[in-house]
Design a protein around this motif. Structure first.
Motif, mmCIF file in Angstrom:
data_model
loop_
_atom_site.group_PDB
_atom_site.id
_atom_site.type_symbol
_atom_site.label_atom_id
_atom_site.label_comp_id
_atom_site.label_asym_id
_atom_site.label_seq_id
_atom_site.Cartn_x
_atom_site.Cartn_y
_atom_site.Cartn_z
ATOM 1 N N ASP A 1 11.254 -2.227 8.717
ATOM 2 C CA ASP A 1 12.177 -1.267 9.322
ATOM 3 C C ASP A 1 12.875 -0.396 8.280
ATOM 4 O OD1 ASP A 1 11.500 -2.342 11.749
ATOM 5 O OD2 ASP A 1 13.243 -3.680 11.851
ATOM 6 N N GLY A 2 12.708 -0.719 6.996
ATOM 7 C CA GLY A 2 13.299 0.084 5.930
ATOM 8 C C GLY A 2 14.747 -0.216 5.651
ATOM 9 N N VAL A 3 15.257 -1.356 6.124
ATOM 10 C CA VAL A 3 16.667 -1.688 5.901
ATOM 11 C C VAL A 3 16.854 -2.704 4.780
ATOM 12 C CG1 VAL A 3 17.265 -1.170 8.290
ATOM 13 C CG2 VAL A 3 16.567 -3.492 7.676
ATOM 14 N N GLU A 4 15.777 -3.262 4.263
ATOM 15 C CA GLU A 4 15.867 -4.229 3.166
ATOM 16 C C GLU A 4 15.635 -3.497 1.844
ATOM 17 O OE1 GLU A 4 16.344 -8.172 1.565
ATOM 18 O OE2 GLU A 4 16.632 -7.404 3.607
ATOM 19 N N PRO A 5 16.585 -3.511 0.925
ATOM 20 C CA PRO A 5 16.397 -2.785 -0.340
ATOM 21 C C PRO A 5 15.402 -3.517 -1.248
ATOM 22 C CG PRO A 5 18.447 -4.013 -0.401
ATOM 23 C CD PRO A 5 17.917 -4.168 1.001
ATOM 24 N N PRO A 6 14.574 -2.776 -1.991
ATOM 25 C CA PRO A 6 13.645 -3.427 -2.922
ATOM 26 C C PRO A 6 14.388 -4.039 -4.104
ATOM 27 C CG PRO A 6 13.542 -1.046 -3.173
ATOM 28 C CD PRO A 6 14.420 -1.315 -1.985
ATOM 29 N N SER B 1 0.818 -1.211 0.000
ATOM 30 C CA SER B 1 0.000 0.000 0.000
ATOM 31 C C SER B 1 0.853 1.263 0.000
ATOM 32 C CB SER B 1 -0.924 0.007 1.217
ATOM 33 O OG SER B 1 -0.171 -0.064 2.414
ATOM 34 N N THR B 2 2.134 1.142 0.381
ATOM 35 C CA THR B 2 3.013 2.312 0.463
ATOM 36 C C THR B 2 3.624 2.694 -0.876
ATOM 37 O OG1 THR B 2 4.850 0.851 1.050
ATOM 38 C CG2 THR B 2 3.599 1.842 2.863
ATOM 39 N N GLY B 3 3.526 1.842 -1.865
ATOM 40 C CA GLY B 3 4.128 2.169 -3.154
ATOM 41 C C GLY B 3 4.219 0.966 -4.058
ATOM 42 N N ARG B 4 5.086 1.051 -5.077
ATOM 43 C CA ARG B 4 5.192 0.013 -6.100
ATOM 44 C C ARG B 4 6.441 -0.837 -5.934
ATOM 45 N NH1 ARG B 4 6.324 1.932 -10.588
ATOM 46 N NH2 ARG B 4 6.745 4.110 -10.108
ATOM 47 N N GLU B 5 7.029 -0.809 -4.735
ATOM 48 C CA GLU B 5 8.245 -1.591 -4.520
ATOM 49 C C GLU B 5 7.958 -3.094 -4.553
ATOM 50 O OE1 GLU B 5 8.463 2.293 -2.354
ATOM 51 O OE2 GLU B 5 7.078 0.593 -2.337
ATOM 52 N N LEU B 6 8.966 -3.838 -5.016
ATOM 53 C CA LEU B 6 8.950 -5.302 -5.012
ATOM 54 C C LEU B 6 10.139 -5.791 -4.190
ATOM 55 C CD1 LEU B 6 8.272 -5.922 -8.787
ATOM 56 C CD2 LEU B 6 6.754 -6.682 -6.972
ATOM 57 N N TYR B 7 9.906 -6.808 -3.355
ATOM 58 C CA TYR B 7 10.979 -7.362 -2.542
ATOM 59 C C TYR B 7 11.119 -8.847 -2.854
ATOM 60 C CZ TYR B 7 10.756 -3.018 0.094
ATOM 61 O OH TYR B 7 10.779 -1.686 0.455
ATOM 62 N N HIS B 8 12.365 -9.269 -3.030
ATOM 63 C CA HIS B 8 12.676 -10.654 -3.367
ATOM 64 C C HIS B 8 13.425 -11.282 -2.204
ATOM 65 C CE1 HIS B 8 14.913 -13.674 -6.183
ATOM 66 N NE2 HIS B 8 13.932 -14.245 -5.505
ATOM 67 N N TYR B 9 12.839 -12.338 -1.649
ATOM 68 C CA TYR B 9 13.484 -13.055 -0.549
ATOM 69 C C TYR B 9 14.831 -13.592 -1.040
ATOM 70 C CZ TYR B 9 14.005 -16.491 3.245
ATOM 71 O OH TYR B 9 14.454 -17.224 4.323
ATOM 72 N N PRO B 10 15.921 -13.419 -0.243
ATOM 73 C CA PRO B 10 17.261 -13.834 -0.709
ATOM 74 C C PRO B 10 17.256 -15.238 -1.286
ATOM 75 C CG PRO B 10 17.425 -12.720 1.403
ATOM 76 C CD PRO B 10 15.959 -12.863 1.121
ATOM 77 N N PRO B 11 17.639 -15.379 -2.563
ATOM 78 C CA PRO B 11 17.528 -16.695 -3.229
ATOM 79 C C PRO B 11 18.425 -17.763 -2.632
ATOM 80 C CG PRO B 11 18.703 -15.104 -4.606
ATOM 81 C CD PRO B 11 18.144 -14.322 -3.470
ATOM 82 N N ASN B 12 19.500 -17.388 -1.966
ATOM 83 C CA ASN B 12 20.404 -18.382 -1.387
ATOM 84 C C ASN B 12 20.008 -18.788 0.024
ATOM 85 O OD1 ASN B 12 22.025 -18.345 -3.704
ATOM 86 N ND2 ASN B 12 23.173 -16.555 -2.953
ATOM 87 N N SER B 13 18.933 -18.180 0.559
ATOM 88 C CA SER B 13 18.490 -18.503 1.917
ATOM 89 C C SER B 13 17.389 -19.546 1.852
ATOM 90 C CB SER B 13 17.975 -17.253 2.625
ATOM 91 O OG SER B 13 18.988 -16.264 2.701
ATOM 92 N N PRO B 14 17.425 -20.532 2.743
ATOM 93 C CA PRO B 14 16.355 -21.528 2.757
ATOM 94 C C PRO B 14 15.031 -20.889 3.161
ATOM 95 C CG PRO B 14 17.761 -21.776 4.676
ATOM 96 C CD PRO B 14 18.440 -20.772 3.800
ATOM 97 N N ILE B 15 13.946 -21.383 2.599
ATOM 98 C CA ILE B 15 12.622 -20.841 2.919
ATOM 99 C C ILE B 15 12.165 -21.486 4.223
ATOM 100 C CG2 ILE B 15 10.220 -20.696 2.142
ATOM 101 C CD1 ILE B 15 11.215 -20.504 -0.681
#
Length: 859
Positions: free
Chosen positions: A768-773, A740-754
């Protein structure tokens, strides 16, 4: 508006028949004497040529006759030939070696005969035959006195359309007759081929151009009266563009538009006035101030009538904060076409405006002449560009235009047979369609497939019928309780295709609003055969319902969602509310009603108080049902049942997507690949299990919607993921989108296990705003290539309160995404259901938010 949107398809029917008619490659039939007699007395209209020998001239005619067969099929007219060398038909197969007449039959009688010199090509054949069939719809005039005699009874009753055709049998004549076929019941059409009437119209006797005039004989619908005139004649507006089918359609649409549209937004924005006319007509903007509002409106009205047919006038209210135009300008205009820029002006008198658009008209006329010269002799190159059209539905119908469709399994319903057919069957499923609408023709194939499937299964007391609304307009436009006897059990059909379910005992029809595909429709019909609600009378029936054991054998293939109403007695005040809600859910949710001691026992087993409704989701295994108290209205109860059936971790498909997008929550979206082996299956299951752990957390449920897409089940999911990230990552992949805050997309780190706790930490870093889109979602507008191919807009009109904004998407992404979907369908026909047109509950949310574009537009 949706009805008017599809009318252009009818008016283009003779050309678009190439992409909408399912039949033989050639629609020209060859009759024997017996088959001719049978067809001639069937009540349909036939155009038949009887011949012995074939000369070069007749060979040319036969080529044109074959071309006209497909065009005339759109108007319910069959075209055929009879070889009199093999067959003898009395009165028509004469002793002449070269027969130079063709005949138009209706009801076994000759309606008109034509010399072959008269019907020399496709335009001549179509125009002359429609002229004969629609003869009663037209009035012919030669003088101004003749026209005035027709105007008097039309005053206050109906508008008139006067057409001047310089020569019969020309493309202009055909365009006018096709228009009469569509609008004959709406306007009084008048035809002239010349004479004294041309002088008052300002047409010279030597003019080479045909023309059309609109006579405003009834009060204008826009709420603004026609300016005072000094005579009792109807004010007329000339059609200034060359006479063509599309041009005439746009002209009539413009005549229906409000004389002045008022807006509160700046002309630099995409001002949306009447949907169709402004696409072909310049827009003139005049600015109004609060202190002179009434004077400005009067001035705008006067000018609008002078510009009628040249430009559409829009009055912009400056008091709106959205209007940013500098005060120095008092007018602006924009020419037709997408992307045309707005030009601002400071005008001192009305004549300057007239000169401006008169000059534009002259330039446009020269452009039309140049285009006509470019197109001359290139008929074979016109329609291959249909392959380039952006709408896949239209393109698929065009590609399949030569494939025949066996209609023997469906009943052809007409205004004469409709009510009797409904009365004679326990359940009638009726498809209302238009032959020139690509969506209708695409769905017709699925509809016939369902009919054949029911026939093969020997399902009793269910019949499937079709209504061609282009031919039986009186039935499709009938009003409930109107003059028709018996009254129509449905509202006028304004969206195509439409499917209604009708029962003899029901006063109103039930509308099907699900996916336009064979599997979804078949499921809906089969579930509709069961009563809604089912009255459970024994413990065995209760157990069967609760354990998903089919109440009837034909439900064995389905695991429907279920809702069980529990009441102390059948006479409880809440019972009618539940029954009405159950009827509205018929075909979607299997409902049952339980009362007395059985209901009390079931309530104790599930820990609820009576009265209550227990909702069982079809995909929930070994979980407790949701419990819903009985609200005051059936509509509210149906909404609560729908909400209870939404899953906490849903799989997004074409069918389910609108319901979940309507929740308005950001999507925590897991993409999983196909299970090529046991290891892949275990990886997917493990990832989904971790996602369930995330979904069960209370803070997640409030902030996000955990969901997943299976690339194997929904192949378009691959293009969705690629549009998100620019390339396809390794699967499974987790993405957070639609914030709702904008059009950002975030991708969970591909090398990290789900893993659930890692996902929660990742979400917290985003908060917290520390993860880059990882990227941004596009916001460019995604428009159809032509207004009459805007099928999504037509579908939106069906839903009250629909959103008007088109989903954004760049042209490049649109081509890439749609190309992926098309290739998937060609490579794997097993995914046909996923490519069907989505409709129904939640369908109006397709474009409710521009941030949803990449996901929904790709699916």
């Amino acid at each position: 508006m949706s009805w008017m949107c599809v009318l252009v398809m009818l008016m283009l029917g003779p050309v678009l028949a190439q992409c909408t008619v399912s039949g033989n490659t050639s629609g020209l039939m060859e009759y024997t004497a017996d088959s001719f007699s049978e067809k001639a007395h069937s009540g349909k209209t036939l155009f038949v040529y009887f011949g012995h020998q074939v000369s070069p001239d007749i060979s040319l005619f036969l080529v044109q006759l074959e071309k006209s067969a497909e065009a005339l099929l759109d108007y319910g007219i069959s075209v055929a030939k009879v070889n009199c060398s093999k067959e003898q038909v009395a009165k028509f197969c004469t002793g002449e070696k070269l027969m130079k007449k063709a005949y138009l039959f209706r009801g076994g009688e000759v309606l008109k005969s034509f010399d072959l010199d008269t019907v020399f090509d496709v335009d001549a054949i179509v125009s002359h035959i429609l002229f004969a069939v629609l003869f009663d719809e037209l009035r012919y005039v030669q003088s101004d006195a003749d026209l005035q005699a027709l105007e008097r009874p039309a005053r206050g009753r109906t508008d008139m359309v006067l057409g001047y055709i310089r020569m019969l049998g020309t493309p202009e004549h055909r365009s006018l007759m096709e228009t009469v076929f569509v609008y004959g019941a709406k306007y009084q059409f008048v035809l002239t081929t010349g004479g004294p009437i041309l002088d008052p119209l300002g047409v010279g006797s030597s003019s080479l151009s045909s023309g059309v005039w609109f006579l405003h004989c009834r009060v204008h619908r826009g709420g603004l009266a026609i300016p005072t005139v000094t005579s009792d004649r109807c004010p007329l507006t000339p059609m200034r563009k060359p006479l063509s089918t599309l041009g005439l359609y746009a002209f009539l649409q413009l005549m229906e538009a409000p004389i002045v549209s008022e807006v509160y937004e700046d002309p630099s924005s995409q001002v949306h006035v009447s949907q169709a006319p402004h696409l072909h007509t310049p827009l003139l903007f005049l600015f109004s101030r609060p202190s002179t509002e009434h004077l400005d409106l009067d001035t705008a009205t006067t000018l609008a009538w002078r510009l009628r047919g040249l430009a559409q006038l829009v009055l912009v209210h400056r008091e709106s904060p959205a209007v940013k135009t500098p005060q120095e300008y008092n007018a602006a205009y924009r020419l037709p076409g997408q992307g045309s820029e707005v030009k601002y002006l400071t005008l001192t008198n009305l004549e300057e405006v007239m000169e401006l658009f008169t000059d534009q008209e002259g330039e446009e006329a020269e452009l039309h002449e140049e285009e006509a010269e470019d197109e001359e002799g290139e008929e074979g190159e016109k329609w291959p560009t249909m392959d380039m059209l952006d709408d896949e539905v239209g393109e698929s119908v065009y590609r399949d235009r030569g494939h025949s469709l066996d209609m023997d399994s469906v009943v052809q319903l007409t205004s004469h047979t409709f009510h009797d057919a409904v009365a004679q069957s326990g359940l009638t499923v009726a498809l209302f369609y238009l032959k020139w609408d690509a969506v209708s023709m695409a769905f017709l194939s699925s509809f016939v497939e369902v009919a054949e499937r029911l026939a093969d299964s020997e399902v009793p007391d269910v019949q499937l019928g079709v209504v061609d609304c282009g031919e039986w307009t009186d039935l499709c436009a009938a009003q409930p309780g109107g003059s028709s006897r018996p009254p129509a059990p449905f509202q006028p059909i304004t969206a195509f295709p439409s499917v209604l379910l009708l029962r003899p005992q029901d006063a109103a029809a039930q509308r099907y609003s699900g996916m336009l595909g064979s599997e979804a429709l078949h499921r809906f019909i089969m579930l509709n055969r069961l009563a809604s609600p089912v009255l459970l009378a024994s413990q065995e029936e209760v157990t069967s319902f609760l354990q998903e054991v089919p109440l009837l054998p034909y439900l064995a293939d389905y695991r429907p969602d279920r809702a069980l109403g529990l009441f102390r007695t059948h006479t409880d005040t809440d019972v009618p509310v539940f029954i009405e809600a159950a009827k509205s859910l018929r075909g979607e949710v299997l409902t049952a009603l339980l009362s007395d001691g059985l209901a009390e026992r079931c309530a104790v087993d599930h820990g609820v108080d009576l009265p209550a409704v227990l909702v069982f989701g079809s995909s929930r295994i070994h979980t407790r049902p949701s419990s819903i108290p009985i609200p005051s209205s059936s509509e509210e109860l149906a909404t609560h049942i729908h909400s209870a059936l939404l899953h906490s971790l849903p799989e997004l498909t074409v069918g389910s997507l609108p319901s979940y997008l309507s929740l308005g929550r950001p999507l925590l979206l897991l993409f999983v690949g196909e299970e090529e082996d046991e290891r892949g299956r275990r990886e997917n299951e493990a990832a989904l299990e971790e996602m369930r752990g995330v979904a069960e957390r209370e803070e997640t449920e409030e902030r996000f919607l955990p969901c997943w897409i299976h690339i194997g089940h929904t192949p378009a999911g691959a293009s969705v993921l690629e549009s998100y990230l620019g390339s396809l990552p390794a699967l499974p992949a987790l993405v957070l989108s639609h914030l709702s805050t904008g059009r950002e997309l975030y991708h969970y780190p591909p090398n990290s296990p789900i893993v659930a706790h890692s996902i929660i930490q990742w979400l917290q870093r985003i908060a917290d705003g520390v993860e880059p889109p990882a990227g941004m979602m596009g916001d460019e507008r995604w428009m159809p290539v032509a207004p009459f191919y805007d099928f999504l807009a037509v579908m939106d009109q069906e839903v009250p309160g629909h959103a008007q904004q088109r989903t954004p998407q760049t042209k490049e992404k649109k081509k890439r995404g749609r190309g992926v979907a098309r290739n998937d369908s060609e490579e794997d026909r097993n995914h046909k259901e996923e490519e069907e047109v989505p409709r129904g509950r939640g369908g109006d949310d397709r474009r409710s938010d521009s941030s949803t574009a990449p996901l929904h537009s790709e699916l």
